[in-house]
Design a protein around this motif. Structure first.
Motif, PDB file in Angstrom:
ATOM      1  N   ASN A 145       0.831  -1.348   0.047  1.00 55.37           N
ATOM      2  CA  ASN A 145      -0.090   0.074   0.145  1.00 55.37           C
ATOM      3  C   ASN A 145       0.893   1.211   0.121  1.00 55.37           C
ATOM      4  N   ASN A 146       0.294   2.408  -0.373  1.00 52.40           N
ATOM      5  CA  ASN A 146       1.044   3.531  -0.333  1.00 52.40           C
ATOM      6  C   ASN A 146       1.358   4.034   0.906  1.00 52.40           C
ATOM      7  N   SER A 147       0.798   3.854   1.797  1.00 53.09           N
ATOM      8  CA  SER A 147       1.314   4.240   3.209  1.00 53.09           C
ATOM      9  C   SER A 147       2.549   3.744   3.472  1.00 53.09           C
ATOM     10  N   PHE A 148       2.929   2.774   3.140  1.00 49.21           N
ATOM     11  CA  PHE A 148       4.357   2.092   3.443  1.00 49.21           C
ATOM     12  C   PHE A 148       5.491   2.557   2.449  1.00 49.21           C
ATOM     13  N   PHE A 149       5.062   2.760   1.468  1.00 48.21           N
ATOM     14  CA  PHE A 149       6.123   3.210   0.353  1.00 48.21           C
ATOM     15  C   PHE A 149       5.245   4.146  -0.705  1.00 48.21           C
ATOM     16  N   PRO A 150       4.864   5.370  -0.234  1.00 50.70           N
ATOM     17  CA  PRO A 150       4.080   6.211  -1.011  1.00 50.70           C
ATOM     18  C   PRO A 150       4.844   6.636  -2.295  1.00 50.70           C
ATOM     19  N   ASN A 151       4.120   7.016  -3.193  1.00 56.35           N
ATOM     20  CA  ASN A 151       4.512   7.510  -4.448  1.00 56.35           C
ATOM     21  C   ASN A 151       5.816   7.174  -4.952  1.00 56.35           C
ATOM     22  N   ARG A 152       6.156   5.644  -5.051  1.00 51.62           N
ATOM     23  CA  ARG A 152       7.405   5.280  -5.513  1.00 51.62           C
ATOM     24  C   ARG A 152       7.211   3.917  -6.336  1.00 51.62           C
ATOM     25  N   PHE A 153       7.897   3.519  -7.133  1.00 53.61           N
ATOM     26  CA  PHE A 153       7.814   2.299  -7.747  1.00 53.61           C
ATOM     27  C   PHE A 153       8.686   1.322  -6.831  1.00 53.61           C
ATOM     28  N   LYS A 154       8.501   0.057  -6.960  1.00 53.20           N
ATOM     29  CA  LYS A 154       8.744  -0.985  -5.933  1.00 53.20           C
ATOM     30  C   LYS A 154       9.385  -2.156  -6.701  1.00 53.20           C
ATOM     31  N   GLN A 155      10.296  -2.735  -6.056  1.00 51.20           N
ATOM     32  CA  GLN A 155      10.740  -4.021  -6.728  1.00 51.20           C
ATOM     33  C   GLN A 155      11.122  -5.010  -5.586  1.00 51.20           C
ATOM     34  N   PHE A 156      10.698  -5.999  -5.517  1.00 51.02           N
ATOM     35  CA  PHE A 156      11.019  -7.183  -4.610  1.00 51.02           C
ATOM     36  C   PHE A 156      12.365  -7.771  -5.189  1.00 51.02           C
ATOM     37  N   ILE A 157      13.163  -8.000  -4.034  1.00 52.23           N
ATOM     38  CA  ILE A 157      14.243  -8.848  -4.274  1.00 52.23           C
ATOM     39  C   ILE A 157      14.263 -10.133  -3.212  1.00 52.23           C
ATOM     40  N   ILE A 158      14.274 -11.380  -3.830  1.00 56.48           N
ATOM     41  CA  ILE A 158      14.227 -12.580  -3.004  1.00 56.48           C
ATOM     42  C   ILE A 158      15.546 -13.051  -3.001  1.00 56.48           C
ATOM     43  N   GLU A 159      16.187 -13.326  -1.846  1.00 51.92           N
ATOM     44  CA  GLU A 159      17.706 -13.774  -1.790  1.00 51.92           C
ATOM     45  C   GLU A 159      17.723 -14.936  -0.950  1.00 51.92           C
ATOM     46  N   GLY A 160      18.255 -16.004  -1.605  1.00 50.33           N
ATOM     47  CA  GLY A 160      18.616 -17.379  -0.944  1.00 50.33           C
ATOM     48  C   GLY A 160      20.069 -17.309  -0.554  1.00 50.33           C
ATOM     49  N   VAL A 161      20.504 -17.525   0.610  1.00 55.39           N
ATOM     50  CA  VAL A 161      22.115 -17.870   1.024  1.00 55.39           C
ATOM     51  C   VAL A 161      22.019 -18.997   1.498  1.00 55.39           C
ATOM     52  N   VAL A 162      23.008 -19.919   0.690  1.00 57.70           N
ATOM     53  CA  VAL A 162      23.192 -21.581   1.078  1.00 57.70           C
ATOM     54  C   VAL A 162      24.063 -21.555   2.431  1.00 57.70           C
ATOM     55  N   GLY A 163      23.672 -22.620   3.161  1.00 61.94           N
ATOM     56  CA  GLY A 163      24.189 -22.775   4.499  1.00 61.94           C
ATOM     57  C   GLY A 163      25.627 -23.523   4.324  1.00 61.94           C
ATOM     58  N   ASP A 164      26.266 -23.812   5.481  1.00 60.96           N
ATOM     59  CA  ASP A 164      27.393 -24.493   5.693  1.00 60.96           C
ATOM     60  C   ASP A 164      27.649 -25.896   4.992  1.00 60.96           C
ATOM     61  N   GLY A 165      26.910 -26.779   5.074  1.00 62.03           N
ATOM     62  CA  GLY A 165      26.909 -28.007   4.703  1.00 62.03           C
ATOM     63  C   GLY A 165      26.852 -28.238   3.326  1.00 62.03           C
ATOM     64  N   TYR A 166      27.173 -29.444   2.859  1.00 55.27           N
ATOM     65  CA  TYR A 166      27.117 -29.710   1.419  1.00 55.27           C
ATOM     66  C   TYR A 166      25.560 -30.067   1.012  1.00 55.27           C
ATOM     67  N   LEU A 167      24.829 -30.326   2.007  1.00 48.65           N
ATOM     68  CA  LEU A 167      23.205 -30.503   1.682  1.00 48.65           C
ATOM     69  C   LEU A 167      22.509 -29.322   1.594  1.00 48.65           C
ATOM     70  N   SER A 168      23.330 -28.137   1.736  1.00 50.71           N
ATOM     71  CA  SER A 168      22.338 -27.053   1.813  1.00 50.71           C
ATOM     72  C   SER A 168      22.057 -26.584   0.350  1.00 50.71           C
TER      73      SER A 168
END
Length: 86
Positions: free
Chosen positions: A63-86
């Motif tokens: 909604n505009n109350s959170f980000f008024p008068n702006r375009f928005k872009q979502f970034i989804i970031e996955g970070v691998v864990g320490d193990g080889y199964l991550s």
């Protein structure tokens, strides 16, 4: 680390939703950010480690109350864990 970027958008209302499955001892983390027209990147969600063997949902009303008068872009970031199964 892997990132998925949504197309930029300027809609004033809507729902952003992501389903994720993070299971196992070596699971990394999931981060979601919003980028605004002034190139600010704002973290809106973070989860780390084993979340159980179930699908979970993150959703956010846009909604505009959170980000008024702006375009928005979502970034989804996955970070691998320490193990080889991550």
């Amino acid at each position: 680390t892997m990132r998925i970027l949504s197309p930029p958008f300027s809609e004033s209302t809507g729902l952003f939703s992501v389903w994720y499955h993070m299971f196992g001892v070596d699971t990394g983390s999931l981060n979601i950010y919003v980028r605004t027209d002034n190139r600010s990147t704002i973290p809106i969600f973070h989860v780390q480690g084993d979340q159980g063997d179930v699908w979970q949902e993150f959703s956010m009303n846009i909604n505009n109350s959170f980000f008024p008068n702006r375009f928005k872009q979502f970034i989804i970031e996955g970070v691998v864990g320490d193990g080889y199964l991550s």
